[in-house]
Design a protein around this motif. Sequence first.
Motif, PDB file in Angstrom:
ATOM      1  N   LYS A  31      15.899  89.701   2.502  1.00 36.03           N
ATOM      2  CA  LYS A  31      16.825  89.999   1.402  1.00 36.03           C
ATOM      3  C   LYS A  31      17.926  88.951   1.309  1.00 36.03           C
ATOM      4  CE  LYS A  31      20.043  92.858   2.090  1.00 36.03           C
ATOM      5  NZ  LYS A  31      21.241  93.646   2.164  1.00 36.03           N
ATOM      6  N   ASN A  32      18.529  88.616   2.448  1.00 41.41           N
ATOM      7  CA  ASN A  32      19.620  87.639   2.450  1.00 41.41           C
ATOM      8  C   ASN A  32      19.137  86.234   2.135  1.00 41.41           C
ATOM      9  OD1 ASN A  32      21.823  89.379   2.961  1.00 41.41           O
ATOM     10  ND2 ASN A  32      21.255  89.478   5.113  1.00 41.41           N
ATOM     11  N   LEU A  33      17.964  85.885   2.598  1.00 39.43           N
ATOM     12  CA  LEU A  33      17.417  84.562   2.320  1.00 39.43           C
ATOM     13  C   LEU A  33      17.176  84.388   0.822  1.00 39.43           C
ATOM     14  CD1 LEU A  33      16.597  81.999   3.806  1.00 39.43           C
ATOM     15  CD2 LEU A  33      14.295  82.942   4.005  1.00 39.43           C
ATOM     16  N   VAL A  34      16.568  85.380   0.199  1.00 34.46           N
ATOM     17  CA  VAL A  34      16.313  85.323  -1.251  1.00 34.46           C
ATOM     18  C   VAL A  34      17.639  85.241  -2.012  1.00 34.46           C
ATOM     19  CG1 VAL A  34      15.441  86.639  -3.223  1.00 34.46           C
ATOM     20  CG2 VAL A  34      14.081  86.476  -1.131  1.00 34.46           C
ATOM     21  N   ARG A  35      18.604  86.088  -1.617  1.00 36.04           N
ATOM     22  CA  ARG A  35      19.905  86.107  -2.304  1.00 36.04           C
ATOM     23  C   ARG A  35      20.639  84.779  -2.167  1.00 36.04           C
ATOM     24  NH1 ARG A  35      24.708  86.629  -0.341  1.00 36.04           N
ATOM     25  NH2 ARG A  35      23.967  87.387   1.675  1.00 36.04           N
ATOM     26  N   LEU A  36      20.740  84.270  -0.938  1.00 34.36           N
ATOM     27  CA  LEU A  36      21.457  83.014  -0.708  1.00 34.36           C
ATOM     28  C   LEU A  36      20.780  81.838  -1.411  1.00 34.36           C
ATOM     29  CD1 LEU A  36      22.275  83.586   3.061  1.00 34.36           C
ATOM     30  CD2 LEU A  36      23.965  83.412   1.204  1.00 34.36           C
ATOM     31  N   ARG A  37      19.461  81.839  -1.408  1.00 35.39           N
ATOM     32  CA  ARG A  37      18.730  80.770  -2.081  1.00 35.39           C
ATOM     33  C   ARG A  37      18.968  80.833  -3.588  1.00 35.39           C
ATOM     34  NH1 ARG A  37      13.879  80.484  -4.176  1.00 35.39           N
ATOM     35  NH2 ARG A  37      13.115  82.467  -3.364  1.00 35.39           N
ATOM     36  N   ALA A  38      18.945  82.047  -4.158  1.00 38.67           N
ATOM     37  CA  ALA A  38      19.168  82.225  -5.598  1.00 38.67           C
ATOM     38  C   ALA A  38      20.591  81.828  -5.990  1.00 38.67           C
ATOM     39  CB  ALA A  38      18.883  83.667  -5.994  1.00 38.67           C
ATOM     40  N   GLU A  39      21.572  82.186  -5.162  1.00 37.72           N
ATOM     41  CA  GLU A  39      22.971  81.818  -5.433  1.00 37.72           C
ATOM     42  C   GLU A  39      23.144  80.312  -5.526  1.00 37.72           C
ATOM     43  OE1 GLU A  39      25.263  83.574  -2.295  1.00 37.72           O
ATOM     44  OE2 GLU A  39      25.146  85.600  -3.162  1.00 37.72           O
ATOM     45  N   ARG A  40      22.306  79.594  -4.808  1.00 37.37           N
ATOM     46  CA  ARG A  40      22.394  78.126  -4.798  1.00 37.37           C
ATOM     47  C   ARG A  40      21.401  77.483  -5.754  1.00 37.37           C
ATOM     48  NH1 ARG A  40      24.251  80.493  -0.758  1.00 37.37           N
ATOM     49  NH2 ARG A  40      25.699  79.642   0.751  1.00 37.37           N
ATOM     50  N   THR A  69      11.748  82.120  14.845  1.00 42.39           N
ATOM     51  CA  THR A  69      12.395  81.706  16.086  1.00 42.39           C
ATOM     52  C   THR A  69      13.887  81.487  15.808  1.00 42.39           C
ATOM     53  OG1 THR A  69      12.065  79.358  15.655  1.00 42.39           O
ATOM     54  CG2 THR A  69      10.299  80.514  16.861  1.00 42.39           C
ATOM     55  N   LEU A  70      14.650  81.375  16.872  1.00 46.48           N
ATOM     56  CA  LEU A  70      16.066  81.054  16.709  1.00 46.48           C
ATOM     57  C   LEU A  70      16.243  79.688  16.055  1.00 46.48           C
ATOM     58  CD1 LEU A  70      17.489  82.328  20.106  1.00 46.48           C
ATOM     59  CD2 LEU A  70      17.683  83.402  17.860  1.00 46.48           C
ATOM     60  N   GLU A  71      15.366  78.763  16.385  1.00 48.01           N
ATOM     61  CA  GLU A  71      15.437  77.426  15.787  1.00 48.01           C
ATOM     62  C   GLU A  71      15.219  77.497  14.277  1.00 48.01           C
ATOM     63  OE1 GLU A  71      13.604  78.115  18.528  1.00 48.01           O
ATOM     64  OE2 GLU A  71      14.580  76.915  20.055  1.00 48.01           O
ATOM     65  N   THR A  72      14.303  78.353  13.835  1.00 48.98           N
ATOM     66  CA  THR A  72      14.053  78.506  12.402  1.00 48.98           C
ATOM     67  C   THR A  72      15.263  79.134  11.719  1.00 48.98           C
ATOM     68  OG1 THR A  72      11.670  78.673  12.732  1.00 48.98           O
ATOM     69  CG2 THR A  72      12.540  79.564  10.677  1.00 48.98           C
ATOM     70  N   LEU A  73      15.861  80.153  12.344  1.00 47.05           N
ATOM     71  CA  LEU A  73      17.073  80.755  11.785  1.00 47.05           C
ATOM     72  C   LEU A  73      18.182  79.716  11.646  1.00 47.05           C
ATOM     73  CD1 LEU A  73      17.494  84.216  13.561  1.00 47.05           C
ATOM     74  CD2 LEU A  73      17.014  83.792  11.154  1.00 47.05           C
ATOM     75  N   GLU A  74      18.349  78.908  12.674  1.00 42.09           N
ATOM     76  CA  GLU A  74      19.383  77.875  12.641  1.00 42.09           C
ATOM     77  C   GLU A  74      19.099  76.843  11.547  1.00 42.09           C
ATOM     78  OE1 GLU A  74      19.213  76.567  16.702  1.00 42.09           O
ATOM     79  OE2 GLU A  74      20.719  78.034  17.343  1.00 42.09           O
ATOM     80  N   ALA A  75      17.843  76.456  11.380  1.00 45.52           N
ATOM     81  CA  ALA A  75      17.475  75.475  10.349  1.00 45.52           C
ATOM     82  C   ALA A  75      17.718  76.037   8.953  1.00 45.52           C
ATOM     83  CB  ALA A  75      16.011  75.065  10.516  1.00 45.52           C
ATOM     84  N   LEU A  76      17.358  77.303   8.743  1.00 45.89           N
ATOM     85  CA  LEU A  76      17.582  77.929   7.434  1.00 45.89           C
ATOM     86  C   LEU A  76      19.078  78.042   7.143  1.00 45.89           C
ATOM     87  CD1 LEU A  76      14.858  80.717   7.600  1.00 45.89           C
ATOM     88  CD2 LEU A  76      14.897  78.769   6.002  1.00 45.89           C
ATOM     89  N   ALA A  77      19.848  78.463   8.137  1.00 45.42           N
ATOM     90  CA  ALA A  77      21.296  78.595   7.961  1.00 45.42           C
ATOM     91  C   ALA A  77      21.925  77.238   7.635  1.00 45.42           C
ATOM     92  CB  ALA A  77      21.929  79.199   9.207  1.00 45.42           C
ATOM     93  N   ALA A  78      21.515  76.207   8.343  1.00 46.41           N
ATOM     94  CA  ALA A  78      22.054  74.864   8.089  1.00 46.41           C
ATOM     95  C   ALA A  78      21.687  74.397   6.680  1.00 46.41           C
ATOM     96  CB  ALA A  78      21.528  73.883   9.135  1.00 46.41           C
ATOM     97  N   ALA A  79      20.464  74.637   6.268  1.00 48.35           N
ATOM     98  CA  ALA A  79      20.018  74.226   4.934  1.00 48.35           C
ATOM     99  C   ALA A  79      20.792  74.955   3.837  1.00 48.35           C
ATOM    100  CB  ALA A  79      18.525  74.479   4.784  1.00 48.35           C
ATOM    101  N   LEU A  80      21.211  76.179   4.122  1.00 47.32           N
ATOM    102  CA  LEU A  80      21.971  76.967   3.143  1.00 47.32           C
ATOM    103  C   LEU A  80      23.484  76.827   3.334  1.00 47.32           C
ATOM    104  CD1 LEU A  80      19.749  80.160   3.342  1.00 47.32           C
ATOM    105  CD2 LEU A  80      20.034  78.716   1.302  1.00 47.32           C
ATOM    106  N   SER A  81      23.902  76.076   4.346  1.00 46.32           N
ATOM    107  CA  SER A  81      25.324  75.864   4.682  1.00 46.32           C
ATOM    108  C   SER A  81      26.057  77.179   4.946  1.00 46.32           C
ATOM    109  CB  SER A  81      26.029  75.086   3.563  1.00 46.32           C
ATOM    110  OG  SER A  81      25.426  73.831   3.392  1.00 46.32           O
TER     111      SER A  81
END
Length: 92
Positions: A31-40, A69-81
Motif C-alpha cells: 500500500k505504501n509503495l504504491v502510494r509513495l510511487r504515485a505521489e512522485r 530483504t532488508l537491502e531491498t527495503l533500503e533500496a526502495l526507500a532510497a529511490a523514493l527519498s
Amino acid sequence: MKEVLQEHVGMYVPKLPKQKTTVSTKELLAKNLVRLRAERMMSQEDLSYLAGLSRTVVSHIERKQRNVTLETLEALAAALSVPVRDLLDESN
C-alpha cells in the motif's frame, strides 16, 4: 498471563507472543509503495531503475507476492527519498 520459558544455550529466554496487527506487513509495504510511487508520479519501471531492481520485483512487491530483504527495503526507500519506516507506516 503465565510466561513460557524456553531453554537456549544454557540460559532461559522468555518466549514472547507474536505481535497482533490488523494489516500484514506485506499489505502495508504494498500500500505504501504504491502510494509513495504515485505521489512522485513514478512508474514501476522508474522506481525499479532508481532502486536497482527489476520491474517485476517491484510489481510482485506491490501485489504482495514477494518477501523482501532488508537491502531491498533500503533500496526502495532510497529511490523514493524516504526513511525505511515510511514504507511500513500504518498511519497512511
